[in-house]
Design a protein around this motif. Sequence first.
Motif, PDB file in Angstrom:
ATOM      1  N   ALA A 174       0.882  -1.231   0.056  1.00 39.49           N
ATOM      2  CA  ALA A 174       0.033   0.149  -0.024  1.00 39.49           C
ATOM      3  C   ALA A 174       0.864   1.314  -0.026  1.00 39.49           C
ATOM      4  CB  ALA A 174      -0.951  -0.132   1.233  1.00 39.49           C
ATOM      5  N   LEU A 175       2.130   1.268   0.829  1.00 42.28           N
ATOM      6  CA  LEU A 175       2.720   2.561   0.970  1.00 42.28           C
ATOM      7  C   LEU A 175       3.148   2.904  -0.695  1.00 42.28           C
ATOM      8  CD1 LEU A 175       4.540   2.314   4.455  1.00 42.28           C
ATOM      9  CD2 LEU A 175       2.753   3.614   3.772  1.00 42.28           C
ATOM     10  N   THR A 176       3.847   1.661  -0.956  1.00 43.44           N
ATOM     11  CA  THR A 176       4.563   1.928  -2.340  1.00 43.44           C
ATOM     12  C   THR A 176       3.453   2.421  -3.446  1.00 43.44           C
ATOM     13  OG1 THR A 176       5.857   0.045  -1.900  1.00 43.44           O
ATOM     14  CG2 THR A 176       5.797   0.775  -4.222  1.00 43.44           C
ATOM     15  N   THR A 177       2.341   1.832  -3.577  1.00 41.89           N
ATOM     16  CA  THR A 177       1.185   2.241  -4.486  1.00 41.89           C
ATOM     17  C   THR A 177       0.873   3.637  -4.087  1.00 41.89           C
ATOM     18  OG1 THR A 177       0.413   0.037  -4.487  1.00 41.89           O
ATOM     19  CG2 THR A 177      -0.985   1.519  -5.513  1.00 41.89           C
ATOM     20  N   GLU A 193       6.888   7.671   7.500  1.00 38.58           N
ATOM     21  CA  GLU A 193       5.748   6.822   7.485  1.00 38.58           C
ATOM     22  C   GLU A 193       6.083   5.523   7.438  1.00 38.58           C
ATOM     23  OE1 GLU A 193       2.609   7.299   8.173  1.00 38.58           O
ATOM     24  OE2 GLU A 193       3.228   9.223   8.855  1.00 38.58           O
ATOM     25  N   GLU A 194       7.173   5.321   6.171  1.00 35.58           N
ATOM     26  CA  GLU A 194       7.520   4.000   6.333  1.00 35.58           C
ATOM     27  C   GLU A 194       8.495   3.474   7.656  1.00 35.58           C
ATOM     28  OE1 GLU A 194      10.312   4.479   2.850  1.00 35.58           O
ATOM     29  OE2 GLU A 194       8.621   4.416   1.503  1.00 35.58           O
ATOM     30  N   ARG A 215      -5.305   2.853   6.248  1.00 39.04           N
ATOM     31  CA  ARG A 215      -6.176   4.153   6.365  1.00 39.04           C
ATOM     32  C   ARG A 215      -5.737   5.240   6.989  1.00 39.04           C
ATOM     33  NH1 ARG A 215      -9.715   1.373   8.675  1.00 39.04           N
ATOM     34  NH2 ARG A 215     -10.930   0.594   6.836  1.00 39.04           N
ATOM     35  N   ALA A 216      -4.807   5.332   8.000  1.00 34.56           N
ATOM     36  CA  ALA A 216      -4.298   6.215   8.730  1.00 34.56           C
ATOM     37  C   ALA A 216      -3.338   7.232   7.677  1.00 34.56           C
ATOM     38  CB  ALA A 216      -3.439   5.928   9.785  1.00 34.56           C
ATOM     39  N   VAL A 217      -2.530   6.496   6.777  1.00 33.98           N
ATOM     40  CA  VAL A 217      -1.756   7.027   5.575  1.00 33.98           C
ATOM     41  C   VAL A 217      -2.819   7.877   4.794  1.00 33.98           C
ATOM     42  CG1 VAL A 217      -0.226   6.602   3.798  1.00 33.98           C
ATOM     43  CG2 VAL A 217       0.072   5.386   5.921  1.00 33.98           C
ATOM     44  N   LEU A 218      -4.045   6.972   4.210  1.00 29.81           N
ATOM     45  CA  LEU A 218      -4.926   7.635   3.351  1.00 29.81           C
ATOM     46  C   LEU A 218      -5.386   8.791   3.991  1.00 29.81           C
ATOM     47  CD1 LEU A 218      -6.861   4.694   2.259  1.00 29.81           C
ATOM     48  CD2 LEU A 218      -5.058   5.820   0.827  1.00 29.81           C
ATOM     49  N   ASP A 219      -5.439   9.256   5.366  1.00 27.72           N
ATOM     50  CA  ASP A 219      -5.856  10.242   5.982  1.00 27.72           C
ATOM     51  C   ASP A 219      -5.202  11.349   5.646  1.00 27.72           C
ATOM     52  OD1 ASP A 219      -8.153   9.089   6.723  1.00 27.72           O
ATOM     53  OD2 ASP A 219      -7.742   8.788   8.816  1.00 27.72           O
ATOM     54  N   LEU A 220      -3.656  11.128   5.773  1.00 26.47           N
ATOM     55  CA  LEU A 220      -2.557  12.163   5.518  1.00 26.47           C
ATOM     56  C   LEU A 220      -2.860  12.610   4.247  1.00 26.47           C
ATOM     57  CD1 LEU A 220       0.256  10.381   7.329  1.00 26.47           C
ATOM     58  CD2 LEU A 220      -0.923  11.874   8.302  1.00 26.47           C
ATOM     59  N   LEU A 221      -3.368  12.195   3.229  1.00 26.21           N
ATOM     60  CA  LEU A 221      -3.366  12.658   2.022  1.00 26.21           C
ATOM     61  C   LEU A 221      -4.456  13.785   1.935  1.00 26.21           C
ATOM     62  CD1 LEU A 221      -3.816   9.310  -0.144  1.00 26.21           C
ATOM     63  CD2 LEU A 221      -1.642  10.654  -0.131  1.00 26.21           C
TER      64      LEU A 221
END
Length: 441
Positions: A174-177, A193-194, A215-221
């Motif tokens: 997910a992080l890569t994508t 984040e990584e 989901r937490a990473v998506l929130d950062l977007l």
Amino acid sequence: MKCRAAFLLMLGLLSGGASADTVWKGTSVNSITSGTGDILEDGGADLRLSAESTGTEKFVGAITSMDARPFQGREVRLAGRLLVEDGAGSAALWVRADGANGRLAFASSAGAPVRAGVGAQARELRLYIPSGTTTLKLGVTLDSAGHVAVQGLVLTAEAATSGGVSAYDMVEYALTTIRANALNAGNVDWSAEEKARLAPALKSLPAQEAYGSIRAVLDLLADRHSFLQHPREADAYRQTAVASRDIEARQMQDIGYVLVPGLRGTEASAGEAFTSQLCEQIERLAPTSAKGWIVDLRQNTGGNMWPMLSGLQPLLGNGNIGASRDRNGTATAWRPESRRACGVDLSSSRVAVLVGPKTASSGEAVAVAFRARPGTRFFGQPTAGLATANRSYPLPDGGALRLTRAVMVDRSGEAYPDGIKPEERVSSDQDAIDMAAAWLR
């Protein structure tokens, strides 16, 4: 059977060993709730929710909550039968896992709504409860005035299976994508984040534990549009295409009126049927709609935009109707497929487009396609502000990452980051249809 007995024993110990009716509360002052029975017992609970108005909220609801400790690391199943007895809205079940810092996981049956007039309908949700969950919440929602009865609502839990995919595999993919494709990837400190997300301990945890972290990473977007689908949700989205309500088309003397609902899912034959029905309704009204058309998008909450755009092709025309523009500035034009049923050419007709706060995502895509179209005017209230394009990326466990990777732009190249603002604002005491008809005439 032994696992089931042990699980019920644990629930009994945590609740003091006695069964009692599940306690329901309304989600707002407009929610009227009542219920009998226990959702943890075999017979389940019966629940009734009613409201004369949703007030300033998008829906009314009934909610209950409980200690999540017995459910951690397990998959819960919430099932019952919903009967909407009256009203124009739809009802849905939902379940949510909350941790110390907010929501960790969520599931809803809103993608397969239950409406009045269809009788009692069975609905089922499944949700993995992450290890950090402290509170489990669940209930039913109704998105307009009316009454809904829920029968035999039961909550059970079972061991979760990972399919051989670890949480580490999920997060790494997910992080890569996200970094390579997200519209707002620049909002994220990827090095930090990584380091924080790719903990070695995740290699021994099932895939389901990764969803909260992703989901937490998506929130950062901060795009408000990217989201995740668990494997069952992703499968259902691919295998079905369900309209949020019926297409509505009628003659208003010398004006044609068409209500275009949302369409959730990408199954091809259902999408084709939606397009054909929309085209046929427009063609049927065309000979007597000399003054123009009203296209009502106020209830269009999104889904798959292509059947909607293809069905409206007689009004939109065959040329440039909009595009998706990615973070590098590359624009991909929208090219809806022509249909035999869409043979009539109404591209020079005047069109009044009705929009509102429920007009979202692909509903806004349809609105954008009408922007900068000659002879077109918008009526209503500003849209939801999700005029961005998503693409689906399959996750290693069979789920899907639906990632916002472009903005929607109209025929003139204008984007709408804050939603579409109509030229004619319509207040709550005004009738948007009457105002649109007056302008057309």
